[in-house]
Design an enzyme around this catalytic site. Structure first.
Site, PDB file in Angstrom:
ATOM      1  N   ARG A 247       6.731   7.712  -2.638  1.00 42.82           N
ATOM      2  CA  ARG A 247       7.807   7.249  -1.767  1.00 42.82           C
ATOM      3  C   ARG A 247       7.926   8.235  -0.623  1.00 42.82           C
ATOM      4  NH1 ARG A 247       7.223   3.059  -3.846  1.00 42.82           N
ATOM      5  NH2 ARG A 247       8.723   1.784  -5.000  1.00 42.82           N
ATOM      6  N   GLU A 276      11.305   3.765   6.066  1.00 41.15           N
ATOM      7  CA  GLU A 276      10.532   2.537   6.299  1.00 41.15           C
ATOM      8  C   GLU A 276      11.398   1.286   6.281  1.00 41.15           C
ATOM      9  OE1 GLU A 276       7.749   3.128   2.910  1.00 41.15           O
ATOM     10  OE2 GLU A 276       8.517   1.234   2.134  1.00 41.15           O
ATOM     11  N   HIS A 294       3.031   0.492   3.569  1.00 40.63           N
ATOM     12  CA  HIS A 294       3.399   0.318   2.160  1.00 40.63           C
ATOM     13  C   HIS A 294       2.645  -0.861   1.538  1.00 40.63           C
ATOM     14  CE1 HIS A 294       6.858   1.128  -0.887  1.00 40.63           C
ATOM     15  NE2 HIS A 294       5.743   0.797  -1.506  1.00 40.63           N
TER      16      HIS A 294
HETATM   17  C1  DGY Z   1       6.031  -0.397  -6.240  1.00 41.60           C
HETATM   18  O1  DGY Z   1       5.764  -1.347  -6.976  1.00 41.60           O
HETATM   19  O2  DGY Z   1       6.905   0.425  -6.500  1.00 41.60           O
HETATM   20  C2  DGY Z   1       5.243  -0.312  -4.970  1.00 41.60           C
HETATM   21  O3  DGY Z   1       5.484   0.864  -4.286  1.00 41.60           O
HETATM   22  C3  DGY Z   1       5.594  -1.487  -4.093  1.00 41.60           C
HETATM   23  O4  DGY Z   1       6.914  -1.291  -3.701  1.00 41.60           O
END
Ligand code: DGY
Length: 329
Positions: A247, A276, A294
């Site tokens: 993240r 983001e 992402h």
């Molecule tokens: C997740 O599944 O957490 C990926 O980062 C997509 O958001």
């Protein structure tokens, strides 16, 4: 939990975003479904308004479920996110109100690991900048040092976060690219798992000092906020690569941009960003960085599997059955 469905009154669910309509349709067997065919952005107010009379919610990582929303939505019994990460959901607030939370682990592991590795290769070998250079018509002669980057094969890779995705990346690194793999994790893995991943445990500081490439794959929590800041970047080997598929909040992006500008850091590959979909202008202006929106889990089969699992979780709870992949607080 008893079934929410009765002959006379069916539960109501909100599918907050437009996701594979052929899979979402399955929910009609157990609930009245309010879909979002236009895929409009759900502001907190809009989400709250739409969830006010719902028993279940299908969400992505863009929809936040917090105490304020739960307060306004007293009927809500289950929140199913199609993601593995749950940092957009206040789990304690859900638990306090008896709201079941489910997520989508496992189905995206290998696809995300593929992408993490692709980002590592692309960053270390400066693929994005090289392609921009070519497209801009600036390539007028071959040069021995043109976009000469770092080797990935045979190098030392440090993985921070050795969950499912971290381990899948370790396997690729050790078996496919003959890399030496170091890892850091909240808790050390069993010796058998370490052996299977061919990975050696290190403290975070030692991992940063010893790795030529560092890849972040840890779950996000307040404890992980800016885990990699100016101090940690300074510990990294000169010319090292930093990749983030966790993240955005894990990295202090301003400090990262400065380390790229100064040349101290060799390259970075980022799929996630603190604000983001807004990307810090400092990163946009930084050299030797590959930026993607992402998409680490975004292969068609995997995104379908994520949506299917989220739908199955939602349907199970609405039928009064245990969810397949609940989030345990
Ligand atoms: C997740 O599944 O957490 C990926 O980062 C997509 O958001």
């Amino acid at each position: 939990m008893s079934a929410l469905t009765t002959e006379t009154q069916r539960p109501r669910v909100l599918v907050a975003r437009a996701v594979f309509p052929d899979i979402v349709t399955q929910l009609a067997r157990v609930a009245e479904v309010e879909a979002t065919p236009d895929d409009a952005i759900q502001t907190p107010e809009r989400l709250r308004e739409r969830l006010r009379d719902k028993h279940g919610a299908f969400i992505t990582n863009s929809e936040r479920i917090d105490a304020q929303l739960l307060e306004a939505c007293p009927l809500l019994r289950v929140v199913s996110t199609m993601t593995v990460g749950v940092d957009h959901i206040d789990l304690a607030a859900c638990a306090a109100r008896g709201v079941i939370v489910t997520h989508a682990p496992d189905v995206l592991t290998e696809t995300t690991a593929d992408f993490g590795f692709a980002l590592l290769l692309a960053a270390a070998r400066q693929m994005s900048e090289a392609e921009r250079y070519l497209r801009e018509g600036r390539w007028n002669k071959w040069r021995y040092d043109l976009f000469a980057g770092a080797d990935v094969h045979g190098a030392v890779l440090g993985i921070v976060g050795m969950g499912r995705i971290g381990r899948a990346i370790a396997r690729r690194a050790a078996c496919g690219f003959d890399m030496r793999v170091l890892y850091h994790n909240r808790s050390r893995l069993d010796a058998g798992v370490e052996q299977a991943c061919r990975a050696e445990y290190r403290s975070l500081d030692d991992l940063l000092r010893q790795s030529q490439h560092v890849l972040l794959a840890l779950p996000y929590s307040p404890a992980a906020y800016h885990l990699i800041g100016a101090r940690e970047l300074a510990l990294m080997r000169p010319g090292a690569t930093l990749v983030n598929v966790a993240r955005g909040g894990v990295i202090d992006e301003v400090a990262l941009a400065a380390a790229l500008h100064s040349g101290r850091l060799g390259a970075a590959g980022l799929d996630v960003f603190e604000g983001e979909p807004t990307v810090n202008p400092a990163l946009l202006a930084a050299p030797r960085v590959v930026l993607t929106p992402h998409i680490a889990s975004a292969s068609v089969p995997t995104r379908r599997a994520m949506v299917q699992l989220a739908v199955d979780n939602l349907a199970a709870v609405l039928r009064g059955q245990p969810p397949l992949t609940p989030v345990r607080v």
